[in-house]
Design an enzyme around this catalytic site. Sequence first.
Site, short mmCIF file in Angstrom:
data_model
loop_
_atom_site.label_atom_id
_atom_site.label_comp_id
_atom_site.label_asym_id
_atom_site.label_seq_id
_atom_site.Cartn_x
_atom_site.Cartn_y
_atom_site.Cartn_z
N HIS A 218 0.57 -1.36 0.05
CA HIS A 218 0.42 -0.16 0.03
C HIS A 218 0.89 1.33 -0.38
CE1 HIS A 218 0.76 -0.26 4.31
NE2 HIS A 218 0.68 1.11 4.16
C1 UD1 Z 1 -1.42 4.58 6.22
C2 UD1 Z 1 0.29 5.53 7.15
C3 UD1 Z 1 0.88 4.25 6.89
C4 UD1 Z 1 0.14 2.92 7.26
C5 UD1 Z 1 -0.87 2.46 6.80
C6 UD1 Z 1 -1.97 1.57 7.03
C7 UD1 Z 1 0.41 7.96 6.97
C8 UD1 Z 1 1.20 8.70 6.88
N1 UD1 Z 1 0.25 6.74 6.43
O1 UD1 Z 1 -1.38 4.56 4.95
O2 UD1 Z 1 2.12 5.02 7.63
O3 UD1 Z 1 1.04 1.67 6.93
O4 UD1 Z 1 -1.91 4.13 7.26
O5 UD1 Z 1 -2.61 1.09 6.25
O6 UD1 Z 1 -0.52 7.92 8.40
N2 UD1 Z 1 -8.73 4.84 3.08
C9 UD1 Z 1 -10.07 3.99 3.25
N3 UD1 Z 1 -10.65 3.37 4.45
C10 UD1 Z 1 -10.09 4.26 5.07
C11 UD1 Z 1 -7.98 4.88 5.43
C12 UD1 Z 1 -8.07 5.03 4.28
O7 UD1 Z 1 -10.76 3.86 2.14
O8 UD1 Z 1 -10.66 3.57 6.17
C13 UD1 Z 1 -8.53 5.15 1.72
C14 UD1 Z 1 -8.64 6.75 1.37
O9 UD1 Z 1 -8.96 7.06 -0.06
C15 UD1 Z 1 -7.35 7.23 1.88
C16 UD1 Z 1 -6.40 6.14 0.94
O10 UD1 Z 1 -7.12 5.09 1.81
O11 UD1 Z 1 -6.96 8.34 0.88
C17 UD1 Z 1 -5.11 6.66 2.50
O12 UD1 Z 1 -5.50 6.48 3.80
P1 UD1 Z 1 -4.47 7.56 4.33
O13 UD1 Z 1 -4.64 7.08 6.17
O14 UD1 Z 1 -4.28 8.69 4.08
O15 UD1 Z 1 -3.00 6.57 3.90
P2 UD1 Z 1 -2.30 4.99 3.85
O16 UD1 Z 1 -2.24 4.47 2.99
O17 UD1 Z 1 -3.85 4.07 4.67
#
Ligand code: UD1
Length: 383
Positions: A218
């Site tokens: 991811h």
């Molecule tokens: C975040 C952490 C990363 C961790 C990962 C585990 C940061 C900088 N990154 O990355 O270190 O390894 O979590 O999962 O804090 N989304 C959903 N549902 C959710 C959450 C996110 O659909 O419950 C989607 C959204 O489109 C969002 C994207 O995933 O924009 C990314 O989510 P985000 O929390 O920004 O970063 P991660 O890639 O999950």
Amino acid sequence: MENPAGKDQRPKIKALIVVGARPNFMKAAPICAEMRRRPGEFSVKVVHTGQHYDAAMSDAFFADLGLPEPDFHLGVGSASHTVQTAKIMMAFEPVVEAERPDWVLVVGDVNSTMACSLVCAKMGVKVAHVEAGLRSGDRSMPEEINRIVTDAVADLLLTPSPDADANLKREGVPAEIIRFVGNVMIDSLFENLKRAEISVVREELGLAEGGYAVLTMHRPSNVDERENLKPLVEALIEIAERVPIIFPVHPRTKAKIEEFGLNEEINASSLKLIEPLGYVDFLRLYSGARFVVTDSGGLQEETTALGIPCLTIRENTERPITVEMGTNRVVGADPEKLKRSAFEILESDRRPTDKRIPPLWDGKAAVRICEALLSAPPAVAGG
Ligand code: UD1
């Protein structure tokens, strides 16, 4: 030396523990449980920033890990890193103002970790960083910035491995605020190994122990651009011709696979996409894998604790001890190297028999974290 009489006189600590994203929950749960076992010494409340909000990315972990319902839910959701960090800070400040805790505990390296640490630093509230001192040396990773900033403002740095202590000392952090407590995520792992035996996830997927591989992926650097994701997916499909690969897919990656039109190729292969799993089912899944391919930080450590070969699809790792122990190989994003390494594992003996576990990855880190808080020096950073 500890003085038992002195211990009785220690004032009770009022703590807040912050969680936000999936990899936080398994680190916070053992600390919360240990504090609740010691009501004479600690009171603890849980703050969930809402960085992750899908049931599969958040609620499932509370249930699996026995984490109490959050006392505060900030509901920030997804946004750019800047906006998300700012929103967390704005929502967390009034909680700290109202609660005035003795200590705020932040775990790991996600945006919630850094945002809440900064709030504490600005408000003169002491903050302890669990999993302090890890460094990949790669500032293009958002997590590296989060680690550096959090460690710079924290009043107590609780480290998981000796390399983390060495990094902090090299950066000039005073030794008295660094405590080597071990890896608290391994507390959750050991606590749940037995429970995982009753999970039927392997049966549901028709998998025999050792007869499959597990993939998680991811990181923005691997999944956000088509020219990075496509060759990796193609290499994984080729590997899957020799051993089926189960891929619980993160929402970020799922969206990118769809956007780049890679579904058809994947669906026709033995690279099997499934929904993200809860903690216990996922533990059951990877603990029976022939090997794991990942860009996650936590999984590099969990495979080390269980002696499972791991191929890390990143150019570097902030967890070099996993490589030192012999289970983890950092293969980068080069598809040829990934394939070669996977085939080497398939051709080698089934599992490394001489499993080596890093020091203090023993299931008792939460106890040491509590002791470190009770014996912490007065704040050095304005607390
Ligand atoms: C975040 C952490 C990363 C961790 C990962 C585990 C940061 C900088 N990154 O990355 O270190 O390894 O979590 O999962 O804090 N989304 C959903 N549902 C959710 C959450 C996110 O659909 O419950 C989607 C959204 O489109 C969002 C994207 O995933 O924009 C990314 O989510 P985000 O929390 O920004 O970063 P991660 O890639 O999950």
